[in-house]
Design an enzyme around this catalytic site. Structure first.
Site, PDB file in Angstrom:
ATOM      1  N   LYS A 246       0.844  -1.199   0.000  1.00  0.00           N
ATOM      2  CA  LYS A 246       0.000   0.000   0.000  1.00  0.00           C
ATOM      3  C   LYS A 246       0.882   1.253   0.000  1.00  0.00           C
ATOM      4  O   LYS A 246       2.095   1.177   0.228  1.00  0.00           O
ATOM      5  CB  LYS A 246      -0.917   0.006   1.219  1.00  0.00           C
ATOM      6  CG  LYS A 246      -0.182   0.102   2.548  1.00  0.00           C
ATOM      7  CD  LYS A 246      -1.145   0.136   3.716  1.00  0.00           C
ATOM      8  CE  LYS A 246      -0.369   0.237   5.038  1.00  0.00           C
ATOM      9  NZ  LYS A 246      -1.263   0.380   6.198  1.00  0.00           N
TER      10      LYS A 246
ATOM     11  N   TYR B 182      17.913  29.595   7.615  1.00  0.00           N
ATOM     12  CA  TYR B 182      16.767  30.337   8.129  1.00  0.00           C
ATOM     13  C   TYR B 182      16.748  30.328   9.660  1.00  0.00           C
ATOM     14  O   TYR B 182      16.932  29.298  10.296  1.00  0.00           O
ATOM     15  CB  TYR B 182      15.466  29.727   7.624  1.00  0.00           C
ATOM     16  CG  TYR B 182      15.195  29.976   6.164  1.00  0.00           C
ATOM     17  CD1 TYR B 182      15.023  31.263   5.681  1.00  0.00           C
ATOM     18  CD2 TYR B 182      15.099  28.910   5.275  1.00  0.00           C
ATOM     19  CE1 TYR B 182      14.765  31.496   4.336  1.00  0.00           C
ATOM     20  CE2 TYR B 182      14.844  29.125   3.926  1.00  0.00           C
ATOM     21  CZ  TYR B 182      14.676  30.415   3.461  1.00  0.00           C
ATOM     22  OH  TYR B 182      14.429  30.635   2.129  1.00  0.00           O
TER      23      TYR B 182
END
Length: 367
Positions: free
Chosen positions: A38, A262
């Site tokens: 899956k 950042y």
């Protein structure tokens, strides 16, 4: 998607997936094993993984009919189970045509199956909620549901199944509680049994039953935290099935006290050589990865420093004086365990694999 010049790819080791499937079989030699593919085989590519296991796997398990049809249309045959069953009665026609088995976990699905007019007998797996409390009939409902399906002329093989909430904690008693609830519900019924996910395959041999459902272990990751249990020793026999790699695209030398990236989360404590690699959170690398998350450059260990940005990461090249732009950077794989990256990012390897972005090309390799 066209091939990109950006040096970023996921190498999928098909020989490792076959090895891991065989390991699951060897631990439960009297059971058949559904390879769980899956979510695009946990990000590894469902079609390629299923093809690699064709002739080996006893069958496959997917979440929904769309995933099953993709495999069928790619030529994958053999038993295939819909773990969530169908979402509407109309889907039963697709199940019928594609020769699928389906989980039945609620009254609506039961009614749809009984009212169907398929061209063949439908194989149904009756899901019991023994304590996970997501999907499944109450254990007290099993006898009735099983009897109604058994009496239906267009229902074929029936299997009783459940799913464990804490099988990845081998010392926790809750799995034993669930096993007991399952067996009490069946009350000796002559029906196939399927209980074991990867953790139970490794740690709970009494759950192996007629069908196991190995998932994360196929992709070379232990379902357990830590390294102390016997189950982890067994999991140590697994081989990583994905190597996520990029390359250095720049190198900078910074002075002590200089911030990186950042927010300036990392500040150099000494003169520091940093590398920049072409991968970021848009590619699936976890934005929450902490400073110190393991990385390898040219096969040599180092660490992430600075906040992950959309397209780039920065890493510490201290002690790697020979590193040059173009050198390979392994984010996880055979040198850097995916589980270690997940732990440093407050997540799990399942999420790392399934979050791989569309900019990451896959390359399928044999040994």
């Amino acid at each position: 998607m066209s091939r990109s010049a950006r040096p970023l790819r996921a190498r999928i080791h098909l020989d490792a997936i076959r090895h891991n499937y065989r390991r699951a079989q060897s631990l439960a030699p009297h059971s058949r094993a559904l390879a769980v593919v899956k979510a695009d085989a946990y990000g590894h590519g469902a079609v390629a993984v299923a093809r690699a296991l064709t002739g080996e796997a006893d069958g496959f398990a997917v979440a929904c009919v769309e995933e099953a049809l993709e495999l069928r249309e790619s030529g994958i045959r053999g038993p295939m189970l819909l773990l969530e069953g169908v979402f509407s009665p109309d889907e039963i026609a697709l199940v019928d045509r594609a020769g699928l088995a389906m989980v039945v976990h609620c009254r609506e699905q039961l009614d749809w199956v009984l009212a169907a007019r398929p061209s063949r007998r439908l194989d149904c797996w009756i899901k019991l909620d023994t304590g996970m409390h997501r999907l499944g009939f109450c254990p007290s409902e099993f006898a009735e549901v099983n009897a109604r399906l058994a009496a239906c002329p267009h229902v074929g093989e029936r299997v009783a199944m459940t799913h464990f909430a804490r099988a990845d904690e081998p010392d926790h008693p809750y799995t034993s509680v669930q096993i007991d609830a399952f067996e009490r519900a069946l009350n000796g019924a002559r029906i196939g049994r399927s209980l074991a996910n990867s953790a139970a395959v490794l740690a709970w041999p009494q759950t192996h039953g007629d069908w196991t459902r190995p998932g994360i272990m196929l992709y070379g990751v232990s379902p357990f935290a830590g390294t102390g249990s016997n189950a982890n020793l067994e999991a140590g026999e697994l081989r990583p099935a994905m190597t996520l790699e990029s390359a250095l695209i720049a190198i900078r030398d910074l002075k002590a006290g200089e911030p990186i990236g950042y927010g300036g989360r990392f500040v150099c404590e000494r003169p520091t050589r940093i590398g920049v690699a072409a991968i970021g959170y848009a590619d699936g690398y976890p934005r929450q990865a902490r400073d110190g998350t393991p990385i390898a450059v040219g096969g040599r260990p180092t660490r992430l420093i600075g906040r992950v940005s959309m397209d780039l990461i920065t890493l510490d090249l201290t002690g790697l004086e020979t590193a040059r732009p173009g050198d390979p950077v392994e984010l996880w794989g055979r040198t850097v365990p995916a589980a270690a990256v997940a732990e440093a990012s407050d997540t799990i390897a399942y999420q790392l694999f399934t979050a791989i972005g569309r900019r990451v090309s896959r390359r399928y390799e044999e040994a």
